[in-house]
Scaffold this active site. Structure first.
Site, PDB file in Angstrom:
ATOM      1  N   ASP A   1     -11.775  -3.151 -13.104  1.00  0.00           N
ATOM      2  CA  ASP A   1     -11.987  -3.652 -11.619  1.00  0.00           C
ATOM      3  C   ASP A   1     -10.630  -2.950 -10.925  1.00  0.00           C
ATOM      4  O   ASP A   1     -10.046  -2.159 -11.335  1.00  0.00           O
ATOM      5  CB  ASP A   1     -12.111  -4.984 -11.417  1.00  0.00           C
ATOM      6  CG  ASP A   1     -11.075  -5.869 -12.313  1.00  0.00           C
ATOM      7  OD1 ASP A   1     -11.472  -7.037 -12.387  1.00  0.00           O
ATOM      8  OD2 ASP A   1     -10.048  -5.357 -12.660  1.00  0.00           O
TER       9      ASP A   1
ATOM     10  N   HIS B   1      -6.905  -5.806  -2.153  1.00  0.00           N
ATOM     11  CA  HIS B   1      -5.840  -4.797  -1.549  1.00  0.00           C
ATOM     12  C   HIS B   1      -5.106  -5.533  -0.244  1.00  0.00           C
ATOM     13  O   HIS B   1      -3.932  -5.610  -0.262  1.00  0.00           O
ATOM     14  CB  HIS B   1      -6.082  -3.490  -1.222  1.00  0.00           C
ATOM     15  CG  HIS B   1      -5.114  -2.459  -0.923  1.00  0.00           C
ATOM     16  ND1 HIS B   1      -4.236  -1.982  -2.019  1.00  0.00           N
ATOM     17  CD2 HIS B   1      -4.692  -1.987   0.241  1.00  0.00           C
ATOM     18  CE1 HIS B   1      -3.537  -1.350  -1.197  1.00  0.00           C
ATOM     19  NE2 HIS B   1      -3.731  -1.126  -0.125  1.00  0.00           N
TER      20      HIS B   1
ATOM     21  N   SER C   1       0.615  -1.038  -0.068  1.00  0.00           N
ATOM     22  CA  SER C   1       0.189   0.006   0.002  1.00  0.00           C
ATOM     23  C   SER C   1       0.671   1.273  -0.196  1.00  0.00           C
ATOM     24  O   SER C   1       1.644   1.560  -0.638  1.00  0.00           O
ATOM     25  CB  SER C   1      -1.052   0.009   1.161  1.00  0.00           C
ATOM     26  OG  SER C   1      -2.076   0.870   0.967  1.00  0.00           O
TER      27      SER C   1
END
Length: 344
Positions: A275, A311, A122
């Site tokens: 997506d 994620h 991230s």
């Protein structure tokens, strides 16, 4: 002193939503106009403890022979802060960069001078990119540099909320706290990727969007001077790199507010034709192939997509962890081969 684990301590909010204001006050940042930098709220002191979000990945790496504090190390950071461009004060992030440099050099020395592998997730990907880009090229390519690291793509898009803007009691009750974070602006759509839109707010209209959303003149100015230059400078770190991303999860692409009230929940969330990983949409993910992979200075670049992975799933789902660990082992074999060849 802020209690350890404050950010993850949401159970208390579930049991007593009245605690939200206190929770929000402890988490918020204050911008000091004299110092030109962010700090904790008055009377609050925070520290970053070991980040448990990578726990399953650590266990997976230990399962293939890595040993903590010998050839496996952690570099937790405070996600509320963000990199600032050269010349702008950023004490906390500068401390993180300094400690990361020391950690990498010590890890390399502890393992016979072998290069290190950075594994991030991230916003850690953005931080690592800034760290590498601001390190001298000779240092990057020395024994303390990185043959193929496994890097999770940095979050380049903005979802339906900024960090800290959701709570069990009211999805918008912590919005102002999230807005106080220096890192909140780092996930806004970058102009390099999204360009202009014919109507409404595009990536080139972020200052106007922030003003319409209730951000102050000073906050908008800080986006322009502290965040946008870092976003626009994002590019190839010029060290071998592997990007691993989840894909196949519905991901917001456009937020629709019919009456322009950005302080409320969006009237409609459009997911577009593509997506993503649930947090980062497909345009952001694929942009790395262009921003980094197509740069002639980059050299080795590998782009990996793991289907039906979110994620967070890239560092928690078993099949995703297997792929990530295999990439780390592949990088390690490449490092070892180069290291032995150089030694001989």
């Amino acid at each position: 002193m802020v209690p350890a684990g404050l950010w993850r301590n949401r159970k208390a909010l579930l049991e007593d939503p009245a605690l939200a204001p206190c929770y929000a006050e402890l988490l918020r940042l204050v911008h000091d106009p004299v110092a030109g930098d962010y700090r904790d709220a008055p009377g609050v002191e925070t520290r970053v403890d070991r980040n448990t979000c990578m726990e399953k990945l650590v266990q997976a790496l230990e399962g293939v022979g890595y040993i903590e504090s010998e050839d496996l190390f952690g570099a937790p950071y405070d996600f509320r802060y963000a990199p600032a461009p050269p010349g702008e004060a950023s004490r906390e992030f500068s401390r993180f960069l300094s400690s990361l440099r020391v950690l990498v050099e010590q890890a390399s020395e502890r393992n016979g001078g072998m290069p290190a592998i950075l594994v991030t997730h991230s916003l850690g990907g953005l931080h690592a990119n800034v760290f590498l880009s601001r390190s001298p090229m000779a240092w990057r390519r020395s024994t303390s540099s990185w043959p193929p690291p496994a890097l999770e793509a940095p979050c380049l898009c903005c979802g339906s909320a900024v960090p800290g803007s959701s709570s069990p009691a009211d999805p918008l009750s912590l919005a102002n706290t999230g807005r106080s974070f220096a890192g909140a602006f780092s996930v806004l759509p970058p102009p390099k990727v999204f360009g202009r839109a014919p109507l409404n707010y595009s990536a080139y209209d972020i200052p106007e969007y922030l003003r319409a959303s209730g951000f102050s003149v000073d906050q908008v100015a800080r986006y322009m001077t502290r965040v946008l230059p870092v976003t626009l400078s994002f590019g190839a770190p010029a060290v071998p790199m592997t990007c691993i991303n989840g894909i196949g999860v519905p991901t917001p692409e456009t937020l629709v507010y019919w009456d322009g009230n950005f302080g409320a929940k969006p009237d409609r969330v459009a997911y577009g034709d593509g997506d993503g990983d649930g947090a980062t949409n497909i345009a952001s993910l694929l942009s790395l192939d262009t921003l980094i992979g197509d740069d002639p200075e980059q050299g080795y670049f590998k782009f990996v997509l793991i289907r039906n992975t979110s994620h967070g799933g890239t560092i928690s789902d078993d099949f995703a962890l297997d792929r990530l660990v295999n990439e780390v082992l592949e990088a390690n074999r490449a490092i070892l081969g180069q290291f032995v060849a150089r030694a001989s």
